[in-house]
Write an enzyme that holds these catalytic residues in place. Structure first.
Site, PDB file in Angstrom:
ATOM      1  N   PHE A   1       0.417  -1.404   0.180  1.00  0.00           N
ATOM      2  CA  PHE A   1       0.402   0.051  -0.215  1.00  0.00           C
ATOM      3  C   PHE A   1       1.145   1.271  -0.095  1.00  0.00           C
ATOM      4  O   PHE A   1       0.260   2.418   0.513  1.00  0.00           O
ATOM      5  CB  PHE A   1      -0.896  -0.175   1.493  1.00  0.00           C
ATOM      6  CG  PHE A   1      -2.049  -0.654   1.082  1.00  0.00           C
ATOM      7  CD1 PHE A   1      -3.223  -1.460   0.807  1.00  0.00           C
ATOM      8  CD2 PHE A   1      -1.695  -2.524   1.921  1.00  0.00           C
ATOM      9  CE1 PHE A   1      -3.800  -2.223   0.462  1.00  0.00           C
ATOM     10  CE2 PHE A   1      -3.182  -3.142   1.694  1.00  0.00           C
ATOM     11  CZ  PHE A   1      -4.032  -3.128   1.400  1.00  0.00           C
ATOM     12  N   LEU A   2       2.477   1.292   0.190  1.00  0.00           N
ATOM     13  CA  LEU A   2       3.068   1.822   0.055  1.00  0.00           C
ATOM     14  C   LEU A   2       2.876   3.261  -1.268  1.00  0.00           C
ATOM     15  O   LEU A   2       2.083   2.656  -2.234  1.00  0.00           O
ATOM     16  CB  LEU A   2       4.506   2.059  -0.334  1.00  0.00           C
ATOM     17  CG  LEU A   2       5.500   1.541  -1.192  1.00  0.00           C
ATOM     18  CD1 LEU A   2       5.388   2.906  -2.853  1.00  0.00           C
ATOM     19  CD2 LEU A   2       6.478   0.991  -0.875  1.00  0.00           C
TER      20      LEU A   2
ATOM     21  N   CYS B   1      -0.625   3.051 -10.291  1.00  0.00           N
ATOM     22  CA  CYS B   1      -1.530   2.231  -9.764  1.00  0.00           C
ATOM     23  C   CYS B   1      -3.034   2.273  -9.637  1.00  0.00           C
ATOM     24  O   CYS B   1      -4.426   1.086 -10.700  1.00  0.00           O
ATOM     25  CB  CYS B   1      -1.413   2.094  -8.400  1.00  0.00           C
ATOM     26  SG  CYS B   1       0.143   1.702  -7.835  1.00  0.00           S
TER      27      CYS B   1
HETATM   28  N1  LIG Z   1       4.583   1.663  -7.392  1.00  0.00           N
HETATM   29  C1  LIG Z   1       3.419   1.919  -6.665  1.00  0.00           C
HETATM   30  O1  LIG Z   1       3.862   3.205  -5.674  1.00  0.00           O
HETATM   31  C2  LIG Z   1       2.636   0.482  -6.329  1.00  0.00           C
HETATM   32  C3  LIG Z   1       1.992   0.679  -5.204  1.00  0.00           C
HETATM   33  C4  LIG Z   1       1.685  -0.680  -4.146  1.00  0.00           C
HETATM   34  C5  LIG Z   1       2.141  -1.862  -5.227  1.00  0.00           C
HETATM   35  N2  LIG Z   1       2.368  -1.547  -6.638  1.00  0.00           N
HETATM   36  C6  LIG Z   1       2.552  -2.737  -7.286  1.00  0.00           C
HETATM   37  O2  LIG Z   1       3.530  -3.630  -7.393  1.00  0.00           O
HETATM   38  C7  LIG Z   1       4.355  -4.250  -8.427  1.00  0.00           C
HETATM   39  C8  LIG Z   1       5.523  -3.513  -9.645  1.00  0.00           C
HETATM   40  O3  LIG Z   1       5.225  -1.383  -9.248  1.00  0.00           O
HETATM   41  P1  LIG Z   1       6.553  -0.808  -9.468  1.00  0.00           P
HETATM   42  O4  LIG Z   1       5.559   0.056  -9.397  1.00  0.00           O
HETATM   43  O5  LIG Z   1       6.679  -1.514  -8.573  1.00  0.00           O
HETATM   44  O6  LIG Z   1       6.671  -1.579 -10.768  1.00  0.00           O
HETATM   45  P2  LIG Z   1       7.852  -1.154 -11.581  1.00  0.00           P
HETATM   46  O7  LIG Z   1       8.324  -1.278 -12.939  1.00  0.00           O
HETATM   47  O8  LIG Z   1       8.900   0.014 -10.677  1.00  0.00           O
HETATM   48  O9  LIG Z   1       9.255  -2.561 -11.463  1.00  0.00           O
HETATM   49  C9  LIG Z   1       9.032  -3.503 -11.385  1.00  0.00           C
HETATM   50  C10 LIG Z   1      10.939  -3.957 -11.870  1.00  0.00           C
HETATM   51  O10 LIG Z   1      10.450  -5.274 -11.762  1.00  0.00           O
HETATM   52  C11 LIG Z   1      11.337  -5.268 -13.100  1.00  0.00           C
HETATM   53  N3  LIG Z   1      11.576  -6.796 -14.016  1.00  0.00           N
HETATM   54  C12 LIG Z   1      10.181  -7.412 -15.349  1.00  0.00           C
HETATM   55  N4  LIG Z   1      10.426  -8.715 -15.214  1.00  0.00           N
HETATM   56  C13 LIG Z   1      11.195  -8.791 -14.624  1.00  0.00           C
HETATM   57  C14 LIG Z   1      11.937 -10.298 -14.463  1.00  0.00           C
HETATM   58  N5  LIG Z   1      11.232 -11.386 -15.108  1.00  0.00           N
HETATM   59  N6  LIG Z   1      12.947 -10.430 -13.583  1.00  0.00           N
HETATM   60  C15 LIG Z   1      12.781  -9.848 -12.603  1.00  0.00           C
HETATM   61  N7  LIG Z   1      12.703  -8.474 -12.485  1.00  0.00           N
HETATM   62  C16 LIG Z   1      11.518  -7.790 -13.247  1.00  0.00           C
HETATM   63  C17 LIG Z   1      11.782  -4.139 -13.686  1.00  0.00           C
HETATM   64  O11 LIG Z   1      13.036  -4.452 -14.664  1.00  0.00           O
HETATM   65  C18 LIG Z   1      11.763  -3.138 -13.087  1.00  0.00           C
HETATM   66  O12 LIG Z   1      12.457  -2.766 -12.311  1.00  0.00           O
HETATM   67  C19 LIG Z   1       2.864  -3.552  -9.339  1.00  0.00           C
HETATM   68  O13 LIG Z   1       2.044  -5.265  -9.895  1.00  0.00           O
HETATM   69  C20 LIG Z   1       1.910  -2.228  -9.185  1.00  0.00           C
HETATM   70  O14 LIG Z   1       0.425  -2.289  -9.153  1.00  0.00           O
HETATM   71  C21 LIG Z   1       2.855  -1.061  -7.223  1.00  0.00           C
END
Ligand SMILES: NC(=O)c1ccc[n+]([C@@H]2O[C@H](COP(=O)([O-])OP(=O)(O)OC[C@H]3O[C@@H](n4cnc5c(N)ncnc54)[C@H](O)[C@@H]3O)[C@@H](O)[C@H]2O)c1
Length: 448
Positions: free
Chosen positions: A158-159, A269
């Site tokens: 939830f960040l 998100c």
């Molecule tokens: N960003 C937010 O504020 C937030 C908050 C809560 C939940 N989420 C959820 O968390 C998840 C991640 O979001 P995020 O914002 O951190 O995404 P992001 O795109 O910032 O990070 C994802 C990372 O995964 C890496 N990646 C992709 N495929 C890969 C693989 N096969 N092996 C290893 N690494 C791989 C990418 O290179 C990237 O660095 C999503 O489902 C999102 O909905 C995000």
């Protein structure tokens, strides 16, 4: 006790999660497929802008509790707990694309099949995934590794970007989706240091945990769209949405937060999660009525705002607009689904030249728009010769500007404020024509 943790995906969520768990004494290996990102992180450089994260990176690299690799095999061998923090981007029809999550799960299953050490593993979906996904992953591991103890649990995150470290360190609640006692015990131990002040850890089944995340984001988006829908009515009525916000927000049943009318929500998100929730329900034959309207209102809001800008700037071709703020919200460099795009794109399409300034996001904006935009190194340089200023993100540095300097830089003192930063009365006194959201416009005599 301290755990060995593998974090797969070192983006906004993975990096914050990994470093916060390292900070509380665990040993963490973060994996990413992006080699450049991994090298940068191992050198102690952050690939993203996130307040407070740099200190955690530096400290936990130095004390050896965090490291970064592209080698999933090494991380899976190492980690008793494997956190999946992979992207779940929207597909064409709006549903969440879980291919990265399943591809990594398949690889982990293969790696565990080859591993001679039969240690139990806890795989945790921290990515936002459609309800039912964690159970599908559990079935995958049960089928691929029938003799091994691999538990898959849900632990939605939830960040909020911009305050991610603080949110992770002091969560208002932690949601654990598991019916397995060992998984619950491990996750409780991991989160214990962050809930010392008494915030709750709710344990529930995996699918309810997954839905809790979607429900939270849909509710937040709903509040924003609710206010935005009312803001259109305020403009027609001559009422003030800010007054209405204060009036309803002081009712404890409603609460004060997420009631700001503006250009609409964006980011990585809310937009995708609202759409994914609708699609996920549809796939089970459940057709929501209220939730799809949240997004319709969100789009209509930006369209209405742009319509007002274009009408005021007629004839628009060759006009130059200064744009303050592109990041989807302040204190981040993230521009995914930024509301600013819903202003920039139609302005460019209408032949308006756009010069953008953002304190942190410009490198990302440049990657998206290249030479189609002009870029400014400061908020005042951005205004040079502009026919109008559009404010799209409420960065703090925009809140108390030097209005005299602004006037001297602009071709005319005309502002379209998509974030309601200033009071219309004061702007009138300062001699600006000022249009905002859901409030009467301020138009000095002799303008418009
Ligand atoms: N960003 C937010 O504020 C937030 C908050 C809560 C939940 N989420 C959820 O968390 C998840 C991640 O979001 P995020 O914002 O951190 O995404 P992001 O795109 O910032 O990070 C994802 C990372 O995964 C890496 N990646 C992709 N495929 C890969 C693989 N096969 N092996 C290893 N690494 C791989 C990418 O290179 C990237 O660095 C999503 O489902 C999102 O909905 C995000």
């Amino acid at each position: 006790m301290a755990y060995r943790i593998a974090v797969v995906g070192s983006g906004y969520v993975g990096l914050v999660t990994g470093l916060c768990f390292a900070e509380t004494g665990n040993h963490v290996v973060c994996v990413d497929i992006d080699q450049q990102k991994v090298e940068q992180l191992n050198r102690g450089q952050l690939p993203i802008y996130e307040p407070g994260l740099g200190v955690l990176l530096e400290r936990n690299l130095r004390n050896g509790r965090a490291r970064f690799t592209t080698d999933l095999a090494e991380a899976v061998r190492f980690g008793t707990v494997v956190l999946l923090c992979l992207p779940t981007p929207p597909q064409e029809d709006g549903s969440a694309d879980v291919q990265h999550v399943f591809a990594v799960a398949e690889r982990i299953a293969t790696l565990l099949q080859q591993d001679s050490v039969h240690e139990p593993r806890l795989i945790v979906t921290k990515s936002t995934v459609p309800p039912g996904t964690t159970q599908r992953l559990q079935a995958l591991f049960a089928q691929r590794l029938p003799d091994r103890r691999v538990v898959v649990a849900s632990n939605p995150e939830f960040l909020r970007e911009g305050t991610a470290v603080e949110d992770f360190m002091k969560p208002e609640r932690v949601i654990i989706g598991t019916r397995d006692a060992w998984a619950e015990h491990v996750l409780r131990e991991l989160y214990e240091p962050f809930v010392r002040s008494g915030n709750p850890i709710y344990v529930m089944d995996e699918t309810s945990a997954e839905l809790t995340k979607y429900a939270a984001n849909a509710m937040l988006a709903l509040r924003i769209s609710f206010m935005n829908e009312l803001s259109a009515y305020c403009e027609a009525l001559g009422a003030d949405i800010e007054k209405v916000r204060l009036g309803i927000g002081s009712d404890s049943r409603i609460g004060k937060r997420y009631l700001f009318a503006g250009l609409g929500y964006g980011g990585s998100c809310l937009p995708k999660d609202v759409r994914a929730l609708v699609q996920s329900a549809r796939s089970l034959g459940v057709h929501f009525r209220l939730i799809p309207a949240i997004e319709e209102v969100n789009h209509a809001q930006a369209e209405r705002f742009v319509g007002r800008i274009l009408k005021r700037l007629e004839p628009v071709h060759g006009r130059c607009v200064a744009l303050w703020g592109v990041a989807f919200k302040p204190n981040t460099d993230d521009i995914r689904e930024a509301p600013a795009f819903r202003v920039i794109d139609p302005l460019l399409h209408a032949g308006v030249c756009v010069r953008a300034y953002d304190p942190e996001a410009l490198p990302n904006v440049q990657r998206r728009y290249g030479e189609r935009l002009q870029y400014a190194a400061s908020m005042y340089e951005c205004l040079e010769g502009a026919d109008a200023l559009v404010i799209a993100t409420e960065w703090n540095e925009f809140r108390n500007p030097d209005f005299e300097l602004m006037r001297s830089r602009m071709r005319q003192p005309l502002i379209f404020d998509g974030r309601n930063l200033f009071s219309p009365e004061e702007m009138l006194e300062r001699g600006f024509e000022y249009h905002s959201i859901g409030r009467p416009s301020a138009v000095p005599s002799g303008m418009a």
